[in-house]
Design a protein around this motif. Sequence first.
Motif, PDB file in Angstrom:
ATOM      1  N   LEU A   1       0.775  -1.133  -0.082  1.00  0.00           N
ATOM      2  CA  LEU A   1      -0.104   0.021  -0.238  1.00  0.00           C
ATOM      3  C   LEU A   1       1.423   0.877  -0.206  1.00  0.00           C
ATOM      4  O   LEU A   1       0.151   2.647  -0.282  1.00  0.00           O
ATOM      5  N   SER A   2       1.477   1.036   0.961  1.00  0.00           N
ATOM      6  CA  SER A   2       2.818   2.384   1.188  1.00  0.00           C
ATOM      7  C   SER A   2       3.802   2.738  -0.512  1.00  0.00           C
ATOM      8  O   SER A   2       3.821   4.229  -0.768  1.00  0.00           O
ATOM      9  N   ARG A   3       4.051   1.438  -1.761  1.00  0.00           N
ATOM     10  CA  ARG A   3       3.853   2.012  -2.757  1.00  0.00           C
ATOM     11  C   ARG A   3       3.471   1.931  -3.378  1.00  0.00           C
ATOM     12  O   ARG A   3       3.740   3.271  -4.640  1.00  0.00           O
ATOM     13  N   GLY A   4       1.964   1.461  -3.533  1.00  0.00           N
ATOM     14  CA  GLY A   4       0.956   1.799  -4.688  1.00  0.00           C
ATOM     15  C   GLY A   4       0.234   3.659  -4.349  1.00  0.00           C
ATOM     16  O   GLY A   4      -0.405   3.999  -5.028  1.00  0.00           O
ATOM     17  N   LEU A   5       0.537   3.822  -2.923  1.00  0.00           N
ATOM     18  CA  LEU A   5      -0.953   4.965  -2.673  1.00  0.00           C
ATOM     19  C   LEU A   5       0.616   6.817  -2.716  1.00  0.00           C
ATOM     20  O   LEU A   5       0.282   6.910  -2.851  1.00  0.00           O
ATOM     21  N   ARG A   6       1.563   6.182  -1.971  1.00  0.00           N
ATOM     22  CA  ARG A   6       2.191   6.776  -1.875  1.00  0.00           C
ATOM     23  C   ARG A   6       4.080   7.454  -2.733  1.00  0.00           C
ATOM     24  O   ARG A   6       4.023   8.010  -2.930  1.00  0.00           O
ATOM     25  N   GLY A   7       4.251   6.293  -3.625  1.00  0.00           N
ATOM     26  CA  GLY A   7       4.709   5.306  -4.491  1.00  0.00           C
ATOM     27  C   GLY A   7       6.758   5.106  -3.579  1.00  0.00           C
ATOM     28  O   GLY A   7       7.294   6.225  -4.054  1.00  0.00           O
ATOM     29  N   THR A   8       6.080   4.898  -1.937  1.00  0.00           N
ATOM     30  CA  THR A   8       7.410   5.162  -1.710  1.00  0.00           C
ATOM     31  C   THR A   8       8.568   4.029  -1.948  1.00  0.00           C
ATOM     32  O   THR A   8       7.657   2.574  -2.014  1.00  0.00           O
ATOM     33  N   CYS A   9       9.705   4.135  -1.765  1.00  0.00           N
ATOM     34  CA  CYS A   9      10.427   3.473  -2.178  1.00  0.00           C
ATOM     35  C   CYS A   9      11.419   2.969  -1.583  1.00  0.00           C
ATOM     36  O   CYS A   9      11.930   3.888  -0.440  1.00  0.00           O
ATOM     37  N   HIS A  10      11.807   1.795  -0.829  1.00  0.00           N
ATOM     38  CA  HIS A  10      12.513   1.347  -0.238  1.00  0.00           C
ATOM     39  C   HIS A  10      13.515  -0.048  -0.819  1.00  0.00           C
ATOM     40  O   HIS A  10      13.902  -0.020  -2.037  1.00  0.00           O
ATOM     41  N   HIS A  11      14.406   0.550   0.092  1.00  0.00           N
ATOM     42  CA  HIS A  11      16.037  -0.602  -0.686  1.00  0.00           C
ATOM     43  C   HIS A  11      16.135  -2.089  -0.434  1.00  0.00           C
ATOM     44  O   HIS A  11      14.703  -2.788  -0.427  1.00  0.00           O
TER      45      HIS A  11
ATOM     46  N   SER B   1       1.234   7.764   8.942  1.00  0.00           N
ATOM     47  CA  SER B   1       2.315   8.377   8.873  1.00  0.00           C
ATOM     48  C   SER B   1       2.167   9.685   8.453  1.00  0.00           C
ATOM     49  O   SER B   1       3.110  10.330   8.776  1.00  0.00           O
ATOM     50  N   THR B   2       1.359   9.825   6.734  1.00  0.00           N
ATOM     51  CA  THR B   2       1.240  11.500   6.386  1.00  0.00           C
ATOM     52  C   THR B   2       0.580  12.191   7.276  1.00  0.00           C
ATOM     53  O   THR B   2       1.499  13.208   6.871  1.00  0.00           O
ATOM     54  N   LEU B   3      -0.010  12.132   8.208  1.00  0.00           N
ATOM     55  CA  LEU B   3      -0.519  13.109   9.230  1.00  0.00           C
ATOM     56  C   LEU B   3       0.769  13.654   9.672  1.00  0.00           C
ATOM     57  O   LEU B   3       0.580  13.957   9.644  1.00  0.00           O
ATOM     58  N   LEU B   4       1.125  12.468  10.600  1.00  0.00           N
ATOM     59  CA  LEU B   4       2.385  12.764  11.803  1.00  0.00           C
ATOM     60  C   LEU B   4       3.977  13.532  10.765  1.00  0.00           C
ATOM     61  O   LEU B   4       4.548  14.422  11.832  1.00  0.00           O
TER      62      LEU B   4
ATOM     63  N   CYS C   1      -5.387  -5.506   5.881  1.00  0.00           N
ATOM     64  CA  CYS C   1      -5.768  -4.323   4.505  1.00  0.00           C
ATOM     65  C   CYS C   1      -5.797  -2.831   5.522  1.00  0.00           C
ATOM     66  O   CYS C   1      -5.510  -1.811   5.536  1.00  0.00           O
ATOM     67  N   LEU C   2      -7.197  -3.003   6.676  1.00  0.00           N
ATOM     68  CA  LEU C   2      -7.221  -1.935   7.191  1.00  0.00           C
ATOM     69  C   LEU C   2      -6.718  -1.556   7.786  1.00  0.00           C
ATOM     70  O   LEU C   2      -6.009  -0.380   7.889  1.00  0.00           O
ATOM     71  N   ARG C   3      -5.888  -2.272   8.320  1.00  0.00           N
ATOM     72  CA  ARG C   3      -4.505  -1.865  10.105  1.00  0.00           C
ATOM     73  C   ARG C   3      -3.325  -1.303   8.954  1.00  0.00           C
ATOM     74  O   ARG C   3      -2.725  -0.092   9.759  1.00  0.00           O
ATOM     75  N   ALA C   4      -3.168  -1.937   7.568  1.00  0.00           N
ATOM     76  CA  ALA C   4      -2.105  -1.276   6.832  1.00  0.00           C
ATOM     77  C   ALA C   4      -1.979  -0.089   6.614  1.00  0.00           C
ATOM     78  O   ALA C   4      -1.550   0.985   6.586  1.00  0.00           O
ATOM     79  N   LEU C   5      -3.560   0.380   5.728  1.00  0.00           N
ATOM     80  CA  LEU C   5      -3.888   1.410   5.449  1.00  0.00           C
ATOM     81  C   LEU C   5      -3.662   2.377   6.298  1.00  0.00           C
ATOM     82  O   LEU C   5      -3.715   3.460   6.353  1.00  0.00           O
TER      83      LEU C   5
END
Length: 225
Positions: A27-37, A84-87, A74-78
Amino acid sequence: GNLGLHYVQLDLAQLVYTTTPLFTLALSRGLRGTCHHPLQYAAMGPICLGASVSLLSEVHFSRPGCCFLLAATCLRALKSIQQSTLLQDEKLDSITLLCLMSLPSFCILFLAALVLEVGPAWDGSLQYDSALWACILLSCLGSVLYNLTSFYVISLTSALTIHVLGNFNVVGNLVLSWLLFGSHLSGVSYIGIGLTLVGMFMYHNCDLIAGYWHARLGRGQMKPD
């Protein structure tokens, strides 16, 4: 999550919840485009598999229960990604975020109770003894403290890290139960603990592992034929 526990036992619920880091990563990759190592992606395998194997026992599967539990995962991850976005992006502090969430949460749950459980929710509730109300208040306090600490961890790290640490908590519970209560750990449990620890090391030391690997490759290429 509560609906899922109506159909399955707690051990299966914990087994499903160990997949939360995978949902959070996707979800972080799909919604926020976050790239991880790349090694963090690879670490999800031993982290999730190890925690699942550690809990593996005589679980009783139920298709509706598993569907509810996967939806809850899934909802817990979302939820963690939104927090994370708000904080981090909106720069809210943990107490302010909890205060802002309180009133909408109360309204949503109150309306849901009226619509879905108006009879069972209130039938005889005023006749409950003081011990039960004390346990309910302690549960509320625990929930508030849990949310605050989760917000602090997310603000300092990431939504993915907090769920990775949650899987490590499975290993901690098994070890503590063995040390304090003499619980028996099977060979499969030891394998699961080992896999989880390997995955945790990979997740938190990606740069160190990558640097060591590149150094080994560099020395190998410098050797004369």
